[in-house]
Design a protein around this motif. Sequence first.
Motif, PDB file in Angstrom:
ATOM      1  N   CYS A 290     -17.224  27.227  -7.160  1.00 19.78           N
ATOM      2  CA  CYS A 290     -18.127  27.395  -8.293  1.00 19.78           C
ATOM      3  C   CYS A 290     -19.039  26.179  -8.422  1.00 19.78           C
ATOM      4  CB  CYS A 290     -17.330  27.577  -9.583  1.00 19.78           C
ATOM      5  SG  CYS A 290     -16.177  28.964  -9.522  1.00 19.78           S
ATOM      6  N   GLN A 291     -20.313  26.430  -8.706  1.00 17.22           N
ATOM      7  CA  GLN A 291     -21.298  25.357  -8.712  1.00 17.22           C
ATOM      8  C   GLN A 291     -21.361  24.628 -10.054  1.00 17.22           C
ATOM      9  OE1 GLN A 291     -25.167  26.612  -7.425  1.00 17.22           O
ATOM     10  NE2 GLN A 291     -24.502  27.018  -5.341  1.00 17.22           N
ATOM     11  N   VAL A 292     -21.743  23.374  -9.960  1.00 17.00           N
ATOM     12  CA  VAL A 292     -22.050  22.560 -11.134  1.00 17.00           C
ATOM     13  C   VAL A 292     -23.540  22.705 -11.403  1.00 17.00           C
ATOM     14  CG1 VAL A 292     -22.037  20.224 -12.096  1.00 17.00           C
ATOM     15  CG2 VAL A 292     -20.216  20.944 -10.519  1.00 17.00           C
ATOM     16  N   THR A 293     -23.897  23.289 -12.542  1.00 17.95           N
ATOM     17  CA  THR A 293     -25.297  23.525 -12.881  1.00 17.95           C
ATOM     18  C   THR A 293     -25.500  23.310 -14.379  1.00 17.95           C
ATOM     19  OG1 THR A 293     -24.888  25.890 -13.234  1.00 17.95           O
ATOM     20  CG2 THR A 293     -25.606  25.229 -11.025  1.00 17.95           C
ATOM     21  N   VAL A 294     -26.742  23.395 -14.799  1.00 19.43           N
ATOM     22  CA  VAL A 294     -27.068  23.313 -16.226  1.00 19.43           C
ATOM     23  C   VAL A 294     -27.988  24.473 -16.603  1.00 19.43           C
ATOM     24  CG1 VAL A 294     -26.786  20.811 -16.378  1.00 19.43           C
ATOM     25  CG2 VAL A 294     -29.020  21.756 -15.793  1.00 19.43           C
ATOM     26  N   ASN A 295     -27.829  24.947 -17.845  1.00 18.88           N
ATOM     27  CA  ASN A 295     -28.742  25.926 -18.452  1.00 18.88           C
ATOM     28  C   ASN A 295     -28.857  27.234 -17.673  1.00 18.88           C
ATOM     29  OD1 ASN A 295     -29.378  24.027 -20.492  1.00 18.88           O
ATOM     30  ND2 ASN A 295     -30.951  23.111 -19.182  1.00 18.88           N
TER      31      ASN A 295
ATOM     32  N   PRO B 100     -26.446  31.114 -16.993  1.00 15.84           N
ATOM     33  CA  PRO B 100     -25.305  31.860 -17.546  1.00 15.84           C
ATOM     34  C   PRO B 100     -23.960  31.461 -16.946  1.00 15.84           C
ATOM     35  CG  PRO B 100     -27.142  33.338 -17.062  1.00 15.84           C
ATOM     36  CD  PRO B 100     -27.500  32.001 -16.470  1.00 15.84           C
ATOM     37  N   LYS B 101     -23.983  30.786 -15.791  1.00 24.12           N
ATOM     38  CA  LYS B 101     -22.741  30.389 -15.131  1.00 24.12           C
ATOM     39  C   LYS B 101     -22.516  28.878 -15.181  1.00 24.12           C
ATOM     40  CE  LYS B 101     -22.635  34.335 -11.958  1.00 24.12           C
ATOM     41  NZ  LYS B 101     -22.534  34.766 -10.527  1.00 24.12           N
ATOM     42  N   SER B 102     -23.155  28.203 -16.107  1.00 28.97           N
ATOM     43  CA  SER B 102     -23.015  26.744 -16.208  1.00 28.97           C
ATOM     44  C   SER B 102     -21.790  26.378 -17.033  1.00 28.97           C
ATOM     45  CB  SER B 102     -24.290  26.141 -16.806  1.00 28.97           C
ATOM     46  OG  SER B 102     -25.389  26.328 -15.955  1.00 28.97           O
ATOM     47  N   PHE B 103     -20.611  26.558 -16.436  1.00 23.59           N
ATOM     48  CA  PHE B 103     -19.348  26.252 -17.114  1.00 23.59           C
ATOM     49  C   PHE B 103     -18.861  24.835 -16.809  1.00 23.59           C
ATOM     50  CE2 PHE B 103     -19.356  30.899 -16.610  1.00 23.59           C
ATOM     51  CZ  PHE B 103     -19.185  31.279 -17.929  1.00 23.59           C
ATOM     52  N   TRP B 104     -19.485  24.161 -15.812  1.00 28.42           N
ATOM     53  CA  TRP B 104     -19.042  22.839 -15.397  1.00 28.42           C
ATOM     54  C   TRP B 104     -20.203  21.860 -15.524  1.00 28.42           C
ATOM     55  CZ3 TRP B 104     -18.081  27.423 -12.875  1.00 28.42           C
ATOM     56  CH2 TRP B 104     -16.757  27.879 -12.978  1.00 28.42           C
ATOM     57  N   ALA B 105     -20.061  20.927 -16.459  1.00 27.37           N
ATOM     58  CA  ALA B 105     -21.164  20.024 -16.802  1.00 27.37           C
ATOM     59  C   ALA B 105     -21.260  18.866 -15.812  1.00 27.37           C
ATOM     60  CB  ALA B 105     -20.965  19.486 -18.218  1.00 27.37           C
TER      61      ALA B 105
ATOM     62  N   ASP C 191     -28.510  22.835  -8.170  1.00 24.75           N
ATOM     63  CA  ASP C 191     -27.758  23.656  -7.222  1.00 24.75           C
ATOM     64  C   ASP C 191     -26.409  23.045  -6.863  1.00 24.75           C
ATOM     65  OD1 ASP C 191     -28.628  21.474  -5.800  1.00 24.75           O
ATOM     66  OD2 ASP C 191     -29.526  22.625  -4.155  1.00 24.75           O
ATOM     67  N   SER C 192     -25.840  22.239  -7.766  1.00 25.52           N
ATOM     68  CA  SER C 192     -24.545  21.604  -7.555  1.00 25.52           C
ATOM     69  C   SER C 192     -24.618  20.396  -6.632  1.00 25.52           C
ATOM     70  CB  SER C 192     -23.509  22.603  -7.014  1.00 25.52           C
ATOM     71  OG  SER C 192     -22.200  22.245  -7.389  1.00 25.52           O
ATOM     72  N   SER C 193     -25.818  19.915  -6.354  1.00 25.32           N
ATOM     73  CA  SER C 193     -25.962  18.739  -5.498  1.00 25.32           C
ATOM     74  C   SER C 193     -26.133  17.475  -6.335  1.00 25.32           C
ATOM     75  CB  SER C 193     -27.153  18.894  -4.543  1.00 25.32           C
ATOM     76  OG  SER C 193     -28.361  19.030  -5.260  1.00 25.32           O
ATOM     77  N   PHE C 194     -25.645  16.360  -5.766  1.00 19.85           N
ATOM     78  CA  PHE C 194     -25.788  15.043  -6.360  1.00 19.85           C
ATOM     79  C   PHE C 194     -26.535  14.174  -5.360  1.00 19.85           C
ATOM     80  CE2 PHE C 194     -22.619  16.961  -8.897  1.00 19.85           C
ATOM     81  CZ  PHE C 194     -22.560  16.286 -10.111  1.00 19.85           C
ATOM     82  N   ILE C 195     -27.414  13.305  -5.872  1.00 17.67           N
ATOM     83  CA  ILE C 195     -28.299  12.545  -4.997  1.00 17.67           C
ATOM     84  C   ILE C 195     -28.287  11.067  -5.376  1.00 17.67           C
ATOM     85  CG2 ILE C 195     -29.831  14.487  -4.503  1.00 17.67           C
ATOM     86  CD1 ILE C 195     -31.771  13.379  -6.596  1.00 17.67           C
TER      87      ILE C 195
END
Length: 249
Positions: A173-178, A180-185, A215-219
Amino acid sequence: MSPLNITVYLQALGGKFLGPNAYSAPGQEISVQFMWGSFVALLPYNASSSDDGSINPTFSNGIPYTLPILTLETSAPFSEYEANYLTTDSNTISAATAVPANGAASPFTPAFIAVSIPRPSRAPLQIVQDVLLTAAQSSYTFTILVPGLLLEPNTNPQPADVISVFVKMMCGCQVTVNTPKSFWAPDDFEVTAYLTYNNGDVVAYPMSFDTENNDSSFIATITDTSYTGIYYTAQQRSTGNYGYLPEQP
């Protein structure tokens, strides 16, 4: 004696069941074994052919979950969160089979479930959970909690001074914001890149969530691009989940 009907769900700690989003490496399979005494049963688990459950804010009796999914409110104090629950349908991935009873359980027989889960970090995750069979029960449903985070290389083109890695829940499951599937901050995750150089130096770079791609990426932007290798670690504060991706050339 009637056979034992065994169903096993694998739930990511703080996430969904391990289904089609969990692993992208071809040829790697999740192995689930049910054992007691000298008897060993391999339970089929095809994570690529089914769904990983749905998230619902309403608790439903009989749902095979172990823990609710907690969504942190990033604009509020860290202790505030929303609780959701994992629900199943007829397509939700599980390992299930009927095994011969062979004299289990009079009145109680110890058994255990052994799970092997492939990871991009190369070494598989091994989990063993003890269970207890009873003489009068022939049908069992077990849920095994799978800890950890799923780190994957980000092969999308990046500027020369930018490094990037995908950080996901163990279920994929992806880490996203804003959305409908943004359950992981994103604020719940601490992600670090470690760059190695020819002179033996190792430089750590804290990474931030890529808000542009979402898209669940960190930079991170780096100052010296002459590194010879790189590896990543990630920690989820609310669950203690930890993940790593070994050195990438």
